[in-house]
Enzyme design. Structure first.
Site, PDB file in Angstrom:
ATOM      1  N   GLU A  62      -3.462  13.321   1.315  1.00 29.46           N
ATOM      2  CA  GLU A  62      -4.752  12.823   1.830  1.00 29.46           C
ATOM      3  C   GLU A  62      -5.564  14.005   2.370  1.00 29.46           C
ATOM      4  OE1 GLU A  62      -3.903   9.126   4.249  1.00 29.46           O
ATOM      5  OE2 GLU A  62      -4.644   8.388   2.332  1.00 29.46           O
ATOM      6  N   HIS A  96       3.200  10.577   6.821  1.00 28.12           N
ATOM      7  CA  HIS A  96       2.518  10.276   8.100  1.00 28.12           C
ATOM      8  C   HIS A  96       3.489   9.620   9.065  1.00 28.12           C
ATOM      9  CE1 HIS A  96      -1.663  10.159   5.991  1.00 28.12           C
ATOM     10  NE2 HIS A  96      -1.297  11.382   6.330  1.00 28.12           N
ATOM     11  N   THR A 149      -6.534   6.205   7.762  1.00 25.19           N
ATOM     12  CA  THR A 149      -6.998   6.560   6.418  1.00 25.19           C
ATOM     13  C   THR A 149      -6.962   5.351   5.484  1.00 25.19           C
ATOM     14  OG1 THR A 149      -4.784   7.147   5.648  1.00 25.19           O
ATOM     15  CG2 THR A 149      -6.117   8.909   6.656  1.00 25.19           C
ATOM     16  N   THR A 150      -6.652   4.175   6.072  1.00 24.19           N
ATOM     17  CA  THR A 150      -6.745   2.924   5.314  1.00 24.19           C
ATOM     18  C   THR A 150      -7.541   1.938   6.148  1.00 24.19           C
ATOM     19  OG1 THR A 150      -4.829   1.889   6.354  1.00 24.19           O
ATOM     20  CG2 THR A 150      -4.398   3.266   4.403  1.00 24.19           C
ATOM     21  N   HIS A 167       0.836  -1.210   0.000  1.00 23.35           N
ATOM     22  CA  HIS A 167       0.000   0.000   0.000  1.00 23.35           C
ATOM     23  C   HIS A 167       0.869   1.258   0.000  1.00 23.35           C
ATOM     24  CE1 HIS A 167      -3.134  -2.809   1.021  1.00 23.35           C
ATOM     25  NE2 HIS A 167      -2.564  -3.117   2.167  1.00 23.35           N
ATOM     26  N   HIS A 209       1.982   8.942   1.249  1.00 19.29           N
ATOM     27  CA  HIS A 209       0.910   8.786   0.264  1.00 19.29           C
ATOM     28  C   HIS A 209       1.234   9.761  -0.862  1.00 19.29           C
ATOM     29  CE1 HIS A 209      -1.720   6.685   3.254  1.00 19.29           C
ATOM     30  NE2 HIS A 209      -1.046   7.451   4.098  1.00 19.29           N
ATOM     31  N   HIS A 233       5.351   6.609   6.846  1.00 14.09           N
ATOM     32  CA  HIS A 233       5.097   6.192   5.466  1.00 14.09           C
ATOM     33  C   HIS A 233       4.575   7.401   4.696  1.00 14.09           C
ATOM     34  CE1 HIS A 233       1.260   5.890   7.548  1.00 14.09           C
ATOM     35  NE2 HIS A 233       0.789   6.343   6.399  1.00 14.09           N
TER      36      HIS A 233
HETATM   37  O1  LIG Z   1      -2.445   7.859   8.772  1.00 12.62           O
HETATM   38  C1  LIG Z   1      -2.614   6.709   8.381  1.00 12.62           C
HETATM   39  N1  LIG Z   1      -2.060   6.229   7.239  1.00 12.62           N
HETATM   40  C2  LIG Z   1      -2.266   4.939   7.033  1.00 12.62           C
HETATM   41  O2  LIG Z   1      -1.815   4.357   6.061  1.00 12.62           O
HETATM   42  C3  LIG Z   1      -3.065   4.289   8.112  1.00 12.62           C
HETATM   43  C4  LIG Z   1      -2.359   3.251   8.895  1.00 12.62           C
HETATM   44  C5  LIG Z   1      -2.933   2.010   9.057  1.00 12.62           C
HETATM   45  C6  LIG Z   1      -2.301   1.050   9.845  1.00 12.62           C
HETATM   46  C7  LIG Z   1      -1.074   1.337  10.448  1.00 12.62           C
HETATM   47  C8  LIG Z   1      -0.486   2.595  10.254  1.00 12.62           C
HETATM   48  C9  LIG Z   1      -1.130   3.560   9.478  1.00 12.62           C
HETATM   49  S1  LIG Z   1      -3.519   5.593   9.196  1.00 12.62           S
HETATM   50 ZN   LIG Z   2      -0.928   7.332   6.091  1.00 11.06          ZN
END
Ligand SMILES: O=C1NC(=O)[C@@H](c2ccccc2)S1
Ligand SMILES: [Zn+2]
Length: 261
Positions: A106, A119, A199-200, A64, A96, A94
């Site tokens: 996002e 994030h 957000t996932t 993802h 996006h 991570h």
């Molecule tokens: O801010 C967020 N971004 C994401 O990809 C979501 C997530 C889901 C599970 C673990 C860590 C992060 S919550």
């Molecule tokens: Zn995220």
């Protein structure tokens, strides 16, 4: 197997409510932030990041996004202050991002999206024993969101982008030691904060969101390297470029967004 979800036409954000009905809940993220409607709260202190003893472990492609994980067995790297009542431990960060020439943040600001969003995910180890427990309980998590805007090259982001070729495929993990994400932060940590969700999937409504107003500036070339990752595993036939891995803004449903100064 399991609840596979993604960002495509059939498994993307508009389909997530099939397996995760909370997708239509009352405190979903991300949101569109309207600065003029945010309540300036003088009681909101500064965000304090104690990352100096942080221990990065690895960098991974989880199908993802690209994720850098941290040692979180003690309080060696925490965020505190601002809207937080306790210190929250850094677990991972991570990104996006969008496609070439398309934005991929996002959160949006007055309907405008940024090229990407970083994030930094933290969990409340004072109140919870595990990250999983925290992630499924209101206010168990604190996520620091940083916008990425294209412009000059970022002097430290190459430490991440130079490692991306080692995690091209879903399921790949490589050592990634000695990285302190403090080097990625913009100069000012003025922020907006509100109560939201992952957000996932599983979209748990467990997140205290802290969205930094000032974006970090990265080059288009650096951003392009994120798009060399693929959503798919090495053994799979298709190579689906990892891009547009963002959820669009969700309804505010009466929530208040507060602003630090
Ligand atoms: O801010 C967020 N971004 C994401 O990809 C979501 C997530 C889901 C599970 C673990 C860590 C992060 S919550
Ligand atoms: Zn995220």
């Amino acid at each position: 197997t399991g609840n596979q979800w993604g960002y495509g036409k059939d498994d993307g954000p508009s389909a997530w409510n099939k397996n995760y009905p909370i997708a239509d809940g009352d405190r979903q993220s991300p949101i569109d932030i309207l600065p003029h409607q945010a309540r300036h709260d003088p009681n909101l202190g500064p965000i304090v990041l104690n990352y100096d003893r942080c221990t990065s472990i690895n960098i991974a492609n989880n199908g993802h996004s690209v994720v850098v994980e941290f040692e979180d067995s003690d309080d060696r790297s925490v965020i505190q202050g601002g809207p937080l009542d306790n210190p929250y431990r850094l677990k991972q960060f991570h990104f996006h991002w969008g496609g070439k020439g398309c934005h991929g943040s996002e959160h949006t600001v007055e309907g405008n999206s940024y090229a990407s969003e970083l994030h930094l995910v933290h969990w409340n180890a004072v109140k919870f024993k595990t990250f999983g427990d925290a992630a499924s309980t209101p206010d168990g998590l604190a996520v620091l969101g940083i916008f990425l805007e294209t412009g000059d090259e970022h002097r430290w982001l190459h430490m991440i982008t130079d490692a991306l070729y080692t995690v091209k495929f879903k399921g790949s993990v490589t050592d990634f030691k000695g990285f302190n994400p403090k080097c990625l932060l913009p100069s000012s940590l003025h922020y907006w904060t509100y109560l939201g969700s992952l957000t996932t999937p599983p979209l748990h409504e467990s997140v205290i969101w802290i969205v930094v107003k000032e974006p970090m500036i990265v080059s288009e070339k650096q951003l392009g390297k994120f798009r060399t990752l693929v959503f798919t595993g090495e053994e799979e036939d298709e190579r689906t470029r990892m891009e547009n891995n963002f959820r669009p803004p969700q309804l505010l449903k009466g929530r208040t967004v507060r602003s630090s100064n």
